[in-house]
Design a protein around this motif. Structure first.
Motif, PDB file in Angstrom:
ATOM      1  N   ALA A 342     -37.710  15.699  -4.426  1.00 36.26           N
ATOM      2  CA  ALA A 342     -38.782  16.800  -5.590  1.00 36.26           C
ATOM      3  C   ALA A 342     -37.965  17.648  -6.220  1.00 36.26           C
ATOM      4  CB  ALA A 342     -39.502  17.396  -4.157  1.00 36.26           C
ATOM      5  N   CYS A 343     -38.416  18.268  -6.710  1.00 39.67           N
ATOM      6  CA  CYS A 343     -37.682  19.563  -8.048  1.00 39.67           C
ATOM      7  C   CYS A 343     -38.642  20.639  -7.543  1.00 39.67           C
ATOM      8  CB  CYS A 343     -38.172  18.575  -9.040  1.00 39.67           C
ATOM      9  SG  CYS A 343     -39.116  19.199 -10.401  1.00 39.67           S
ATOM     10  N   LEU A 344     -37.908  21.327  -8.819  1.00 41.60           N
ATOM     11  CA  LEU A 344     -38.327  22.821  -9.091  1.00 41.60           C
ATOM     12  C   LEU A 344     -40.825  23.284  -9.319  1.00 41.60           C
ATOM     13  CD1 LEU A 344     -37.477  25.702  -7.907  1.00 41.60           C
ATOM     14  CD2 LEU A 344     -37.190  25.700  -9.978  1.00 41.60           C
ATOM     15  N   ARG A 345     -40.575  21.908 -10.097  1.00 44.77           N
ATOM     16  CA  ARG A 345     -41.958  21.702 -11.121  1.00 44.77           C
ATOM     17  C   ARG A 345     -42.806  21.205  -9.541  1.00 44.77           C
ATOM     18  NH1 ARG A 345     -41.899  23.566 -15.320  1.00 44.77           N
ATOM     19  NH2 ARG A 345     -40.265  23.582 -17.098  1.00 44.77           N
ATOM     20  N   CYS A 346     -41.845  20.760  -8.261  1.00 45.26           N
ATOM     21  CA  CYS A 346     -42.759  19.625  -8.138  1.00 45.26           C
ATOM     22  C   CYS A 346     -43.634  20.930  -6.878  1.00 45.26           C
ATOM     23  CB  CYS A 346     -42.282  19.081  -6.908  1.00 45.26           C
ATOM     24  SG  CYS A 346     -42.076  17.414  -8.223  1.00 45.26           S
ATOM     25  N   VAL A 347     -42.619  21.995  -6.644  1.00 46.28           N
ATOM     26  CA  VAL A 347     -43.238  23.614  -5.756  1.00 46.28           C
ATOM     27  C   VAL A 347     -44.093  24.008  -6.967  1.00 46.28           C
ATOM     28  CG1 VAL A 347     -42.377  24.633  -4.263  1.00 46.28           C
ATOM     29  CG2 VAL A 347     -41.115  23.020  -4.114  1.00 46.28           C
ATOM     30  N   TRP A 348     -43.412  24.807  -7.575  1.00 42.97           N
ATOM     31  CA  TRP A 348     -44.259  25.203  -8.385  1.00 42.97           C
ATOM     32  C   TRP A 348     -45.064  24.535  -9.291  1.00 42.97           C
ATOM     33  CZ3 TRP A 348     -43.927  29.442  -5.513  1.00 42.97           C
ATOM     34  CH2 TRP A 348     -42.843  30.006  -4.727  1.00 42.97           C
ATOM     35  N   PRO A 349     -45.929  24.123  -9.338  1.00 37.46           N
ATOM     36  CA  PRO A 349     -46.420  23.364 -10.251  1.00 37.46           C
ATOM     37  C   PRO A 349     -47.396  24.358 -11.636  1.00 37.46           C
ATOM     38  CG  PRO A 349     -48.181  23.567  -8.419  1.00 37.46           C
ATOM     39  CD  PRO A 349     -46.815  23.575  -7.822  1.00 37.46           C
ATOM     40  N   GLU A 350     -47.643  25.382 -11.243  1.00 35.87           N
ATOM     41  CA  GLU A 350     -47.996  26.164 -12.492  1.00 35.87           C
ATOM     42  C   GLU A 350     -46.609  26.914 -12.292  1.00 35.87           C
ATOM     43  OE1 GLU A 350     -51.374  28.865 -11.337  1.00 35.87           O
ATOM     44  OE2 GLU A 350     -52.139  27.248 -10.395  1.00 35.87           O
TER      45      GLU A 350
END
Ligand SMILES: [Zn+2]
Length: 540
Positions: A342-350
């Motif tokens: 998983a990447c940073l955007r997976c965790v922080w989608p907005e």
């Protein structure tokens, strides 16, 4: 046999070696220093060694005794030639026998380094061009004990002319012993060993940010012998950085942090190829820079850089280690696109915008807090490079250092993640922000808040209450709604109302304005530069 002596004849190593043999010893190591044919760019034809023997022997014996005690070895000895030597002759021999080889190696090196440094021996070089010169004279040597000084005066008077000649052509650096990094303490770990050390030497790590997180990251990775360390930081050192940025000194204030850091790391470990980049990472330079490294460590405090790094690293398949710190808390995430993680955007989608989490200047921080997180980043980096077990993968490590609580949150690759969409095409970072900005500016500049109010804007100060104690809102008409309350506290702003959000620097107010715009609040703006900007303008 004496543990230290001089020889006027070529050194016969067998005699000395045999004297070190011992049934207790499983390891024997020796060092031989030979006369070479060049020094400082000059062709050497032969040389002469001279010593004030009674004192030199005393000091030499002391060094050998120190080495035996310090490294717990069985026996050691050192012999130094004096007189005239030809190219290739042995000038010095050191031997050490010990129960284990590691102590033997270390004691041997200790002796040769200390002898070079402390024992009063003079060397006269004869050059191919007929010149000659003294090197390693007493003025070059590091200050030793008082006896050494007394002796060197006596010796100096014998060769006054030659000494002054030698000084004309030589710097004082050449007598400094060559110091070599020692990785034995980490190599002793069976998971590291010589193979692991070689892996580290062949590794290239890029560190973005030389601040509170970057300081421990860079220090530990340089100490560990990572072959190439790149450091990116466009900022210059400020005095307020020093409580958490332990690479620097007060006298360095005003200098480029990346350059200071690289200098410091070279001093710490000359084997490291330390590369300073005094730039700000952006969409234009990130891909090329990241492409030159194996692993990236994000030590910044801004989200646009974090997302940029995330996107570039996902695309290039490079591991990247993120950390964010807010006051007493922080988190750690290792993104492994090379393992499909998983990447940073997976965790922080907005896309979490800059300012939604305050930076150190606005929120305040105790120095050890980024220190702990930077240290964890360094640790995860070494675990990644060495492929050690227990790596943080698809997890978020969250630490509250005030209450000392730890949590590990499992994270998954999100189907909605733009970086992990099937096309894997990188969406330009700020498309939505740019589109919004094109429609109506998010940031406005004013010389004073009165000016804003004249234009029909209602001022909302979104700083924390304690910030207002130090610096009250610079208008009598403004409302105070701290950011978290404004965004999450159910505050209803008039849908058609015109609002100007203000904070200390303009970062939080920009983020809050963006957030409110995305919720349909059309006429909300951020004061560019914040209260600090107003204060600056009022001084002009
Ligand atoms: Zn993702």
């Amino acid at each position: 046999m004496k543990s230290f002596c001089f020889s006027h004849e070529p050194i016969d190593t067998t005699v000395f070696r045999d004297a070190l043999t011992n049934p207790q010893s499983g390891g024997y190591t020796s060092f031989e220093g030979w006369v070479r044919n060049h020094n400082e760019g000059q062709q050497v034809s032969r040389l002469e060694y001279e010593a004030f023997e009674p004192l030199a022997v005393k000091e030499g014996e002391r060094i050998v005794a120190e080495a035996i005690k310090r490294f717990g070895i069985e026996r050691a000895a050192c012999v130094h030639r004096v007189g005239s030597l030809a190219i290739g002759d042995m000038a010095v021999w050191v031997g050490a026998s010990a129960r284990h080889r590691d102590e033997a190696f270390r004691a041997c090196r200790y002796i040769i380094d200390e002898v070079k440094h402390r024992v009063p021996i003079w060397k006269k070089e004869h050059y191919e061009n007929g010149d000659s010169g003294w090197v390693n004279c007493e003025r070059c040597a590091a200050p030793g004990e008082h006896e050494t000084h007394e002796h060197t005066h006596a010796a100096h008077s014998q060769d006054d002319n030659d000494h002054s000649h030698g000084h004309a052509g030589h710097s004082h650096d050449h007598s400094a012993p060559k110091l070599v990094p020692d990785y034995s303490r980490q190599m002793a770990l069976k998971e590291v060993g010589a193979a692991g050390q070689a892996k580290l030497r062949n590794s290239r790590v890029l560190v973005i940010g030389c601040g509170g997180l970057g300081a421990p990251v860079l220090t530990y990775l340089a100490g560990a012998g990572v072959g190439r360390l790149g450091m990116v930081d466009g900022d210059k050192l400020e005095a307020s950085n020093l409580h958490r940025q332990t690479l620097f000194a007060l006298a360095d204030v005003g200098e480029h942090k990346a350059i200071l850091a690289a200098d410091r790391l070279r001093a710490l470990n000359p084997e490291v190829d330390a590369r300073a980049y005094t730039i700000r990472l952006n969409a234009e330079n990130a891909t090329e820079l990241v492409g030159e490294y194996d692993l990236v460590i994000d030590c910044t405090d801004n989200f646009s850089t974090k997302f940029l790094l995330n996107d570039v690293c996902v695309r290039l398949g490079k591991p990247v280690i993120f950390s964010s710190v807010y006051q007493y808390e922080g988190q750690l995430q290792v993104v492994r696109p090379d393992r499909g993680g998983a990447c940073l955007r997976c965790v922080w989608p907005e896309a979490t915008r800059d300012g939604l989490v305050g930076n150190c200047a606005e929120a305040g921080v105790l120095g050890p807090v980024p220190g702990v997180f930077g240290t964890l980043q360094a640790l995860e980096a070494l675990k990644t490079l060495l492929d050690l077990p227990g790596q943080l993968g698809n997890e978020l490590l969250v630490l509250d250092l005030l209450m000392l609580t730890v949590s590990r949150v499992r994270i998954k690759r999100a189907a909605t993640c733009p970086d992990h969409a099937s096309s894997r095409i990188i969406r330009p970072l700020d498309t939505s922000a740019a589109a919004a900005a094109a429609a109506e500016p998010l940031e406005l500049s004013f010389d004073s808040l009165d000016e804003a109010e004249v234009q029909g804007l209602s001022v909302i100060d979104i700083r924390e209450a304690r910030e207002l104690v130090e610096q009250p809102t610079p208008t009598g008409n403004g409302r105070h709604i701290p950011m978290a309350e404004l965004l999450h506290g159910g505050h209803e702003l008039a849908p058609a109302g015109k609002y100007l959000l203000i904070c200390a620097s303009g970062r939080r107010s920009l983020a809050a304005a963006e957030e409110l715009r995305s919720r349909g609040q059309q006429h909300v703006y951020s004061l560019k530069g914040g209260v600090a900007g107003l204060a600056r303008r009022s001084l002009i």
